[in-house]
Design an enzyme around this catalytic site. Structure first.
Site, short mmCIF file in Angstrom:
data_model
loop_
_atom_site.label_atom_id
_atom_site.label_comp_id
_atom_site.label_asym_id
_atom_site.label_seq_id
_atom_site.Cartn_x
_atom_site.Cartn_y
_atom_site.Cartn_z
N HIS A 79 -2.90 -0.10 -2.55
CA HIS A 79 -2.27 0.20 -3.85
C HIS A 79 -3.36 -1.02 -4.09
O HIS A 79 -4.47 -1.29 -3.64
CB HIS A 79 -1.91 0.00 -4.95
CG HIS A 79 -1.15 0.82 -5.97
ND1 HIS A 79 -2.51 0.89 -6.73
CD2 HIS A 79 -0.26 -0.02 -7.33
CE1 HIS A 79 -1.58 1.44 -7.79
NE2 HIS A 79 -0.50 0.61 -8.17
N HIS B 96 -7.58 8.66 -2.17
CA HIS B 96 -7.16 8.21 -3.58
C HIS B 96 -6.97 9.66 -3.88
O HIS B 96 -6.22 10.58 -3.28
CB HIS B 96 -7.74 8.37 -4.62
CG HIS B 96 -6.99 7.81 -6.28
ND1 HIS B 96 -6.43 8.30 -6.53
CD2 HIS B 96 -7.88 7.01 -6.92
CE1 HIS B 96 -6.46 8.20 -7.71
NE2 HIS B 96 -7.20 6.27 -7.39
N ASP C 17 -11.77 0.38 -5.98
CA ASP C 17 -11.58 -1.32 -5.41
C ASP C 17 -12.50 -1.52 -4.26
O ASP C 17 -13.32 -2.32 -3.23
CB ASP C 17 -10.30 -1.19 -4.80
CG ASP C 17 -9.48 -1.17 -6.40
OD1 ASP C 17 -9.32 -2.27 -7.40
OD2 ASP C 17 -7.89 -1.52 -6.63
N1 ACO Z 1 -9.37 5.80 5.79
C1 ACO Z 1 -9.57 6.40 6.77
N2 ACO Z 1 -8.36 7.74 7.11
C2 ACO Z 1 -8.41 8.26 6.09
C3 ACO Z 1 -8.25 7.12 4.62
C4 ACO Z 1 -9.06 5.91 5.17
N3 ACO Z 1 -8.88 5.02 3.46
N4 ACO Z 1 -7.49 7.53 3.48
C5 ACO Z 1 -7.34 9.24 3.64
N5 ACO Z 1 -7.10 8.43 5.34
C6 ACO Z 1 -7.24 10.45 6.18
C7 ACO Z 1 -5.75 10.52 6.52
O1 ACO Z 1 -5.79 9.64 7.75
C8 ACO Z 1 -4.68 11.56 6.74
O2 ACO Z 1 -5.78 12.44 7.86
P1 ACO Z 1 -4.61 13.41 8.71
O3 ACO Z 1 -5.47 14.95 7.28
O4 ACO Z 1 -6.26 13.59 9.65
O5 ACO Z 1 -3.64 12.73 8.62
C9 ACO Z 1 -6.35 12.32 5.23
O6 ACO Z 1 -8.03 11.36 5.47
C10 ACO Z 1 -5.68 12.67 4.25
O7 ACO Z 1 -4.78 11.03 4.14
P2 ACO Z 1 -3.59 11.39 3.40
O8 ACO Z 1 -2.64 9.68 3.08
O9 ACO Z 1 -2.36 12.33 2.27
O10 ACO Z 1 -4.12 11.28 2.11
P3 ACO Z 1 -3.64 9.94 0.72
O11 ACO Z 1 -3.64 10.76 -0.79
O12 ACO Z 1 -2.05 10.68 0.39
O13 ACO Z 1 -3.84 8.98 0.74
C11 ACO Z 1 -4.80 6.60 0.36
C12 ACO Z 1 -4.65 8.04 -0.23
C13 ACO Z 1 -3.14 6.33 0.38
C14 ACO Z 1 -5.39 6.12 -1.37
C15 ACO Z 1 -5.69 6.20 1.31
O14 ACO Z 1 -6.69 7.19 0.61
C16 ACO Z 1 -5.58 5.01 1.64
O15 ACO Z 1 -4.64 4.81 2.47
N6 ACO Z 1 -7.13 4.46 1.31
C17 ACO Z 1 -7.25 3.05 1.60
C18 ACO Z 1 -5.98 2.24 0.74
C19 ACO Z 1 -6.64 2.21 -0.12
O16 ACO Z 1 -7.81 1.72 -0.56
N7 ACO Z 1 -6.17 2.28 -1.65
C20 ACO Z 1 -6.73 2.07 -2.75
C21 ACO Z 1 -6.69 3.16 -3.67
S1 ACO Z 1 -6.90 3.37 -5.10
C22 ACO Z 1 -5.85 2.53 -6.16
O17 ACO Z 1 -4.80 2.22 -6.12
C23 ACO Z 1 -6.27 1.70 -7.32
#
Ligand code: ACO
Length: 331
Positions: A197, A236, A292
């Site tokens: 987050h 996201h 971010d």
């Molecule tokens: N890098 C690589 N793979 C990713 C990433 C990433 N940053 N984010 C998601 N994925 C992949 C997952 O492994 C999943 O793959 P799969 O379907 O083959 O298993 C798919 O994309 C969907 O991922 P979810 O976890 O279902 O996506 P969700 O929408 O639940 O997660 C989150 C959102 C937590 C922000 C995620 O994208 C993440 O961890 N990002 C990196 C951390 C980040 O930048 N956080 C800031 C968010 S913005 C904020 O809070 C202000």
């Protein structure tokens, strides 16, 4: 925000105007803004014993850990904040929190670096004052650059609210037990701390420094695809397209670099973005840069240490948390 496109607010408003909008449902008229700015300025001081409280933290402590603790401790300074049935007291403590979170954040930074504390200056705007509390020094006068002040306004506007995310849900969860707003805000800040987050801006910077050079980007992308690491700042829960805030941050970065000089990490970030946006792994999962991905690069160019990035997120998000808390209490 309350029906206004984020691009318009980022271009035309200050952070305090946007905080007012979130809390009250409409942008302030000129006289309302003047009162609001004066109110926020008047609440910026913190009780002197907060300094002693901070002294209990060891030198070099993570600023976000300190911020979470001090926000929670603030409830003990204001016992009447537990009386959340009073609309007047709710307004009072909301204004106090919006104002004091910046002072506390600056004190945490100064403490972590062993620097003397700089008091707030009510004659300065919110962001200008915050930069002054961070960077002024008893022996060297600091004059905040207007372009950097404007960049901070934009970043604070972009981070002020974002519907029912992890930290906002925490604010509402704690607030639903009728806890005081200081305790609820401390809990929300703790939820923001994590790298999935609000800690993502810190994680992005560490990732970019680890990659170190544009030539290492393809091998890092391979590590992401083999699920060894995450591409920090990508993806996201809500946006399954380009986060509109990310493009504003990218534009702001270029304006900041005119003043500070170019941060070479931006080249690594842009190459990561370029490759990721063409690669089926990211395209098929609808993974795009979030707010971010670029914000940490700006903060670093402005001379802010990496452990301050989640804190810089928490300052404006306090307005969003409180707006959501107020809405929940009224509901
Ligand atoms: N890098 C690589 N793979 C990713 C990433 C990433 N940053 N984010 C998601 N994925 C992949 C997952 O492994 C999943 O793959 P799969 O379907 O083959 O298993 C798919 O994309 C969907 O991922 P979810 O976890 O279902 O996506 P969700 O929408 O639940 O997660 C989150 C959102 C937590 C922000 C995620 O994208 C993440 O961890 N990002 C990196 C951390 C980040 O930048 N956080 C800031 C968010 S913005 C904020 O809070 C202000």
């Amino acid at each position: 925000y309350r029906g206004y496109p984020i691009e318009q607010l980022a271009e035309n408003s200050t952070y305090l105007e946007v905080a007012y909008l979130l809390l009250n449902g409409e942008l302030p008229k000129a006289d309302e803004l003047a009162v609001w700015e004066k109110t926020i300025g008047s609440h910026a001081m913190v009780h002197e014993s907060v300094r002693q409280f901070l002294d209990g933290f060891r030198w070099g402590s993570h600023t976000m850990g300190m911020l979470v603790s001090v926000l929670g401790a603030k409830s003990t300074f204001y016992p009447d904040s537990r009386n959340i049935s009073s609309p007047e007291l709710m307004e009072l403590h909301t204004a106090r929190l919006v104002s004091k979170v910046a002072t506390v954040a600056a004190l945490c930074y100064r403490h972590s670096r062993g620097l003397p504390y700089i008091y707030p200056d009510a004659s300065l705007g919110f962001c200008e004052n915050f930069l002054n509390m961070l960077f002024n020094s008893p022996n060297t006068k600091y004059e905040p650059n207007p372009i950097l002040v404007k960049a901070l306004e934009v970043l604070f506007i972009l981070h002020a609210d974002h519907e029912q995310n992890c930290s906002t849900s925490t604010m509402r969860g704690i607030g639903s037990s009728l806890a005081d707003p200081y305790s609820s805000t401390a809990g929300a800040a703790a939820a923001l701390y994590g790298p999935l987050h609000g800690g993502a801006n810190e994680a992005v910077l560490k990732m970019l420094m680890e990659i170190g050079d544009v030539k290492n980007v393809p091998s890092y992308i391979e590590r992401v695809k083999s699920r060894e690491v995450l591409l920090q700042g990508f993806g996201h829960r809500v946006y399954k397209h380009y986060d509109p805030r990310a493009s504003i941050v990218k534009q702001t970065a270029n304006e900041v670099f005119e003043v500070t000089g170019r941060n070479s990490l931006i080249d690594i970030a842009m190459e990561l973005e370029r490759i990721a946006l063409e690669d089926d792994f990211f395209v098929s999962r609808k993974l795009y840069p979030n707010v971010d991905f670029y914000s940490g690069i700006i903060y670093q160019a402005m001379g802010l240490p990496v452990d301050m990035y989640p804190v810089l997120f928490a300052i404006p998000r306090t307005a969003g948390w409180l707006a959501q808390w107020k809405e929940m209490m009224h509901d």
